[in-house]
Design an enzyme around this catalytic site. Structure first.
Site, mmCIF file in Angstrom:
data_model
loop_
_atom_site.group_PDB
_atom_site.id
_atom_site.type_symbol
_atom_site.label_atom_id
_atom_site.label_comp_id
_atom_site.label_asym_id
_atom_site.label_seq_id
_atom_site.Cartn_x
_atom_site.Cartn_y
_atom_site.Cartn_z
ATOM 1 N N LYS A 147 0.857 -1.183 0.000
ATOM 2 C CA LYS A 147 0.000 0.000 0.000
ATOM 3 C C LYS A 147 0.894 1.235 0.000
ATOM 4 C CE LYS A 147 -3.649 2.251 2.689
ATOM 5 N NZ LYS A 147 -4.471 2.146 3.911
ATOM 6 N N LYS A 167 -2.245 -1.473 -3.755
ATOM 7 C CA LYS A 167 -3.095 -0.283 -3.682
ATOM 8 C C LYS A 167 -2.231 0.961 -3.804
ATOM 9 C CE LYS A 167 -6.339 2.083 -0.631
ATOM 10 N NZ LYS A 167 -6.937 2.200 0.689
HETATM 11 ZN ZN LIG Z 1 -5.172 3.760 8.260
#
Ligand SMILES: [Zn+2]
Length: 327
Positions: free
Chosen positions: A196, A249
């Site tokens: 992420k 992501k």
């Molecule tokens: Zn968070």
């Protein structure tokens, strides 16, 4: 071009039936996870200004929305909660009567054919908007992981089918796996937000989840956008710690990371087409600058072509309808 004119790649492009027959990447409803935001109250369906077509729902309205999602044949939703009260330690995140725990129970009661996945992080629940416990301005890793374990466990106890830790603290997948196993939930899968990035594309989401940090940013735990080798190390760690599904992501600008992850690990791979990716398409479409349906399908097809098996996307309902109309 020694083989020309014998070799003519255009031969397979003239006839639409032939094109369909040789298409390599096909979107399926089975790929879809629809993100939803739960807020306290009753009969609420708040439009999110920076994400046209996306709403915050009170639990009663959320259940109705989930019925619609189920009827469209979308197999899963992922829930984000906006709590009644925020505090330093994000207590409502692991409160058995918290907003998400209530939402899970109600959805599970009313909607039978829908997987309920929950986002596990503290930033929506902390008064300072950070993803963990603070000491001064530093996010403490291990102390935060303890709370994330409590949060994941409370979601599963409420009935969540899959938990999805999104915090990017070190060691959280192993700790959550242990926490679930020690409480008899060894069959519950973990979908890890494994790679992420600290991305500018999350902007509109912070409106939706009301989780903008009070100071600073998330660069001390989310990944540097410039790094892809490091993403492989992050993913490897999560796989070793017991992640069942890995996630990259954002999605659209990280196709190289998705591709490498799929090639290297061969894991079920999810990709989150985030709020900014969605809102840019929406905004351009609302201005008449692009064909929304076409661009939506192109982005998702590209993400799947790169190696993603599963999408988290705000377009999930639109994609499901498109698939129905094109069968
Ligand atoms: Zn968070």
């Amino acid at each position: 071009m020694a083989n020309y004119p014998t070799k003519r790649l255009r031969r397979l492009r003239y006839n639409p039936f032939v094109r369909d027959m040789v298409r390599e990447t096909v979107l399926s409803k089975n790929d879809l996870i629809y993100p939803l935001f739960a807020v306290p109250g009753k009969n609420i369906k708040n439009p999110i200004k920076s994400m046209p077509g996306v709403f915050q729902f009170s639990v009663d309205s959320l259940v109705k929305e989930c019925k619609e999602v189920e009827e469209l044949g979308i197999p899963a939703v992922i829930l984000f909660g906006i709590p009644e009260h925020k505090d330093e330690k994000g207590s409502e995140a692991y409160d058995p009567n918290g907003i998400i725990q209530k939402a899970i129970k109600e959805i599970k009661k009313e909607v039978k054919n829908l997987l309920v996945i929950t986002d596990v992080c503290l930033c929506e629940y902390t008064s300072h908007g950070h993803c963990g416990v603070l000491k001064g301005e530093e996010i403490l890793n291990d102390e935060s992981v303890e709370l994330l374990v409590k949060e994941a466990l409370s979601h599963v106890e409420a009935g969540a089918d899959i938990v999805a830790p999104s915090d990017m603290m070190d060691g959280r997948i192993g700790a959550i796996r242990n926490g679930l196993d020690n409480n008899g939930f060894e069959k519950t899968p973990i979908m890890s937000y494994a790679a992420k990035y600290a991305s500018g594309f999350y902007g509109p989401f912070r409106d939706a989840a009301e989780s903008a940090p009070a100071f600073g940013d998330r660069r001390s735990h989310q990944m540097d956008i410039a790094n892809a080798d490091e993403a492989m190390r992050e993913i490897e760690t999560d796989v070793d710690e017991g992640a069942d599904i890995i996630m990259v992501k954002p999605a659209g600008h990280y196709l190289d990371v998705i591709y490498r992850a799929k090639q290297k690990f061969g894991m079920p791979t999810a990709a989150y087409q985030v709020s900014g990716e969605y809102s840019m398409i929406k905004a351009a479409a609302l201005n008449g600058w692009i064909d929304e349906e076409r661009v939506m399908l192109e982005t998702l097809t590209s993400i799947k072509r790169a190696g993603a098996d599963i999408f988290l996307t705000y377009f999930a309902k639109d994609v499901a309808k498109w698939i129905d109309n094109n069968r």
